[in-house]
Motif scaffolding. Structure first.
Motif, PDB file in Angstrom:
ATOM      1  N   ALA A  79      11.930  -7.464 -33.438  1.00  0.00           N
ATOM      2  CA  ALA A  79      10.750  -8.148 -33.967  1.00  0.00           C
ATOM      3  C   ALA A  79      11.071  -9.122 -35.101  1.00  0.00           C
ATOM      4  CB  ALA A  79       9.728  -7.124 -34.446  1.00  0.00           C
ATOM      5  N   ALA A  80      12.352  -9.358 -35.354  1.00  0.00           N
ATOM      6  CA  ALA A  80      12.736 -10.282 -36.426  1.00  0.00           C
ATOM      7  C   ALA A  80      12.134 -11.661 -36.152  1.00  0.00           C
ATOM      8  CB  ALA A  80      14.250 -10.375 -36.525  1.00  0.00           C
ATOM      9  N   GLY A  81      11.418 -12.186 -37.123  1.00  0.00           N
ATOM     10  CA  GLY A  81      10.806 -13.506 -37.002  1.00  0.00           C
ATOM     11  C   GLY A  81       9.517 -13.531 -36.201  1.00  0.00           C
ATOM     12  N   ALA A  82       9.048 -12.390 -35.735  1.00  0.00           N
ATOM     13  CA  ALA A  82       7.821 -12.342 -34.942  1.00  0.00           C
ATOM     14  C   ALA A  82       6.608 -12.634 -35.814  1.00  0.00           C
ATOM     15  CB  ALA A  82       7.658 -10.975 -34.281  1.00  0.00           C
ATOM     16  N   THR A  83       5.599 -13.188 -35.204  1.00  0.00           N
ATOM     17  CA  THR A  83       4.335 -13.444 -35.877  1.00  0.00           C
ATOM     18  C   THR A  83       3.450 -12.210 -35.760  1.00  0.00           C
ATOM     19  OG1 THR A  83       4.463 -15.790 -35.304  1.00  0.00           O
ATOM     20  CG2 THR A  83       2.292 -14.928 -35.911  1.00  0.00           C
ATOM     21  N   LEU A  84       2.852 -11.804 -36.861  1.00  0.00           N
ATOM     22  CA  LEU A  84       1.928 -10.675 -36.868  1.00  0.00           C
ATOM     23  C   LEU A  84       0.519 -11.223 -37.037  1.00  0.00           C
ATOM     24  CD1 LEU A  84       1.527  -7.579 -36.899  1.00  0.00           C
ATOM     25  CD2 LEU A  84       1.668  -7.714 -39.386  1.00  0.00           C
ATOM     26  N   ASN A  85      -0.289 -11.067 -35.990  1.00  0.00           N
ATOM     27  CA  ASN A  85      -1.696 -11.474 -36.039  1.00  0.00           C
ATOM     28  C   ASN A  85      -2.545 -10.227 -36.222  1.00  0.00           C
ATOM     29  OD1 ASN A  85      -1.157 -14.236 -35.534  1.00  0.00           O
ATOM     30  ND2 ASN A  85      -0.955 -13.787 -33.371  1.00  0.00           N
ATOM     31  N   ILE A  86      -3.506 -10.320 -37.103  1.00  0.00           N
ATOM     32  CA  ILE A  86      -4.358  -9.167 -37.392  1.00  0.00           C
ATOM     33  C   ILE A  86      -5.803  -9.510 -37.075  1.00  0.00           C
ATOM     34  CG2 ILE A  86      -5.219  -7.619 -39.190  1.00  0.00           C
ATOM     35  CD1 ILE A  86      -2.455  -7.902 -40.532  1.00  0.00           C
ATOM     36  N   GLU A  87      -6.401  -8.703 -36.213  1.00  0.00           N
ATOM     37  CA  GLU A  87      -7.806  -8.844 -35.840  1.00  0.00           C
ATOM     38  C   GLU A  87      -8.583  -7.731 -36.551  1.00  0.00           C
ATOM     39  OE1 GLU A  87     -10.459  -7.956 -31.868  1.00  0.00           O
ATOM     40  OE2 GLU A  87      -8.392  -8.585 -31.607  1.00  0.00           O
ATOM     41  N   PRO A  88      -9.470  -8.085 -37.460  1.00  0.00           N
ATOM     42  CA  PRO A  88     -10.238  -7.047 -38.153  1.00  0.00           C
ATOM     43  C   PRO A  88     -11.323  -6.456 -37.244  1.00  0.00           C
ATOM     44  CG  PRO A  88     -10.901  -9.217 -38.933  1.00  0.00           C
ATOM     45  CD  PRO A  88      -9.775  -9.426 -37.951  1.00  0.00           C
ATOM     46  N   LEU A  89     -11.523  -5.163 -37.365  1.00  0.00           N
ATOM     47  CA  LEU A  89     -12.595  -4.488 -36.640  1.00  0.00           C
ATOM     48  C   LEU A  89     -13.639  -4.032 -37.655  1.00  0.00           C
ATOM     49  CD1 LEU A  89     -10.574  -2.225 -34.172  1.00  0.00           C
ATOM     50  CD2 LEU A  89     -11.780  -4.344 -33.655  1.00  0.00           C
ATOM     51  N   PRO A  90     -14.899  -4.382 -37.447  1.00  0.00           N
ATOM     52  CA  PRO A  90     -15.929  -3.982 -38.403  1.00  0.00           C
ATOM     53  C   PRO A  90     -16.186  -2.481 -38.359  1.00  0.00           C
ATOM     54  CG  PRO A  90     -16.932  -5.016 -36.489  1.00  0.00           C
ATOM     55  CD  PRO A  90     -15.437  -5.140 -36.324  1.00  0.00           C
ATOM     56  N   GLY A  91     -16.719  -1.967 -39.458  1.00  0.00           N
ATOM     57  CA  GLY A  91     -17.106  -0.565 -39.508  1.00  0.00           C
ATOM     58  C   GLY A  91     -18.443  -0.361 -38.809  1.00  0.00           C
ATOM     59  N   ILE A  92     -18.472   0.590 -37.885  1.00  0.00           N
ATOM     60  CA  ILE A  92     -19.702   0.926 -37.170  1.00  0.00           C
ATOM     61  C   ILE A  92     -19.868   2.433 -37.214  1.00  0.00           C
ATOM     62  CG2 ILE A  92     -20.906   0.911 -34.942  1.00  0.00           C
ATOM     63  CD1 ILE A  92     -19.397  -1.673 -34.277  1.00  0.00           C
ATOM     64  N   GLY A  93     -21.064   2.868 -37.567  1.00  0.00           N
ATOM     65  CA  GLY A  93     -21.347   4.293 -37.626  1.00  0.00           C
ATOM     66  C   GLY A  93     -22.551   4.651 -36.780  1.00  0.00           C
ATOM     67  N   TRP A  94     -22.723   5.957 -36.586  1.00  0.00           N
ATOM     68  CA  TRP A  94     -23.865   6.476 -35.833  1.00  0.00           C
ATOM     69  C   TRP A  94     -24.683   7.347 -36.776  1.00  0.00           C
ATOM     70  CZ3 TRP A  94     -26.461   5.792 -31.496  1.00  0.00           C
ATOM     71  CH2 TRP A  94     -27.344   6.797 -31.072  1.00  0.00           C
ATOM     72  N   CYS A  95     -25.949   6.983 -36.928  1.00  0.00           N
ATOM     73  CA  CYS A  95     -26.861   7.780 -37.745  1.00  0.00           C
ATOM     74  C   CYS A  95     -27.588   8.749 -36.827  1.00  0.00           C
ATOM     75  CB  CYS A  95     -27.853   6.884 -38.477  1.00  0.00           C
ATOM     76  SG  CYS A  95     -29.066   7.832 -39.437  1.00  0.00           S
ATOM     77  N   HIS A  96     -27.414  10.040 -37.084  1.00  0.00           N
ATOM     78  CA  HIS A  96     -28.067  11.054 -36.261  1.00  0.00           C
ATOM     79  C   HIS A  96     -29.582  11.067 -36.474  1.00  0.00           C
ATOM     80  CE1 HIS A  96     -24.361  12.739 -34.710  1.00  0.00           C
ATOM     81  NE2 HIS A  96     -23.857  12.549 -35.917  1.00  0.00           N
ATOM     82  N   ARG A  97     -30.000  10.745 -37.654  1.00  0.00           N
ATOM     83  CA  ARG A  97     -31.443  10.746 -37.948  1.00  0.00           C
ATOM     84  C   ARG A  97     -32.154   9.584 -37.251  1.00  0.00           C
ATOM     85  NH1 ARG A  97     -34.241  10.547 -43.899  1.00  0.00           N
ATOM     86  NH2 ARG A  97     -36.340  10.948 -43.179  1.00  0.00           N
ATOM     87  N   CYS A  98     -31.556   8.389 -37.341  1.00  0.00           N
ATOM     88  CA  CYS A  98     -32.158   7.207 -36.701  1.00  0.00           C
ATOM     89  C   CYS A  98     -31.809   7.111 -35.214  1.00  0.00           C
ATOM     90  CB  CYS A  98     -31.657   5.925 -37.371  1.00  0.00           C
ATOM     91  SG  CYS A  98     -32.138   5.719 -39.075  1.00  0.00           S
ATOM     92  N   ALA A  99     -30.767   7.827 -34.806  1.00  0.00           N
ATOM     93  CA  ALA A  99     -30.239   7.714 -33.443  1.00  0.00           C
ATOM     94  C   ALA A  99     -29.882   6.260 -33.145  1.00  0.00           C
ATOM     95  CB  ALA A  99     -31.206   8.277 -32.418  1.00  0.00           C
ATOM     96  N   ALA A 100     -29.142   5.655 -34.094  1.00  0.00           N
ATOM     97  CA  ALA A 100     -28.791   4.244 -33.961  1.00  0.00           C
ATOM     98  C   ALA A 100     -27.380   3.986 -34.478  1.00  0.00           C
ATOM     99  CB  ALA A 100     -29.776   3.387 -34.743  1.00  0.00           C
ATOM    100  N   GLU A 101     -26.724   2.990 -33.869  1.00  0.00           N
ATOM    101  CA  GLU A 101     -25.464   2.495 -34.412  1.00  0.00           C
ATOM    102  C   GLU A 101     -25.787   1.518 -35.521  1.00  0.00           C
ATOM    103  OE1 GLU A 101     -21.941   2.729 -31.131  1.00  0.00           O
ATOM    104  OE2 GLU A 101     -22.807   0.774 -31.539  1.00  0.00           O
ATOM    105  N   VAL A 102     -25.043   1.635 -36.625  1.00  0.00           N
ATOM    106  CA  VAL A 102     -25.291   0.780 -37.782  1.00  0.00           C
ATOM    107  C   VAL A 102     -23.965   0.260 -38.324  1.00  0.00           C
ATOM    108  CG1 VAL A 102     -27.464   1.902 -38.439  1.00  0.00           C
ATOM    109  CG2 VAL A 102     -25.308   2.797 -39.320  1.00  0.00           C
TER     110      VAL A 102
END
Length: 113
Positions: A57-80
């Motif tokens: 991997a010497a000289g390789a390019t490192l690309n980073i794709e961010p993933l957003p935080g997603i949670g599940w609320c049991h009370r609302c029964a919704a992804e937030v």
């Protein structure tokens, strides 16, 4: 700086795959890093450059794709959307909510020669 040990693991994995799949050089590594993972993207780039020397991997390019935080609320029964690990539900204020996405780190794609 745990990013250094994470990058060492990535390079070790790439070395192992190079022996199995018979490639000699990694050109690009695409990582997905969750917003809740406590991994600093800039530290990852720096560490990857340092630990990949004298490897496939010497000289390789490192690309980073961010993933957003997603949670599940049991009370609302919704992804937030959540910005931090212990955030309450933005809809009803309930805590804790179950993390569904954003605490992971994975190699999504590797371009090799």
């Amino acid at each position: 700086m745990h990013e250094l040990s994470l990058c060492e693991g990535i390079v070790e994995l790439l070395q192992e795959r190079a022996a199995i799949d018979h490639f000699s050089q990694v050109k690009t590594v695409q990582l997905q890093i969750g917003q809740l993972s406590c991994v600093e993207p800039e530290a990852m780039r720096f560490a990857f450059g340092a630990v990949s020397k004298n490897s496939v991997a010497a000289g390789a390019t490192l690309n980073i794709e961010p993933l957003p935080g997603i949670g599940w609320c049991h009370r609302c029964a919704a992804e937030v959307a959540i910005g931090q690990r212990y955030d309450p539900c933005p809809l009803c204020g309930t805590a804790p909510i179950e993390i569904r996405q954003g605490d992971e780190m994975r190699i999504k794609h590797v371009e090799v020669v």
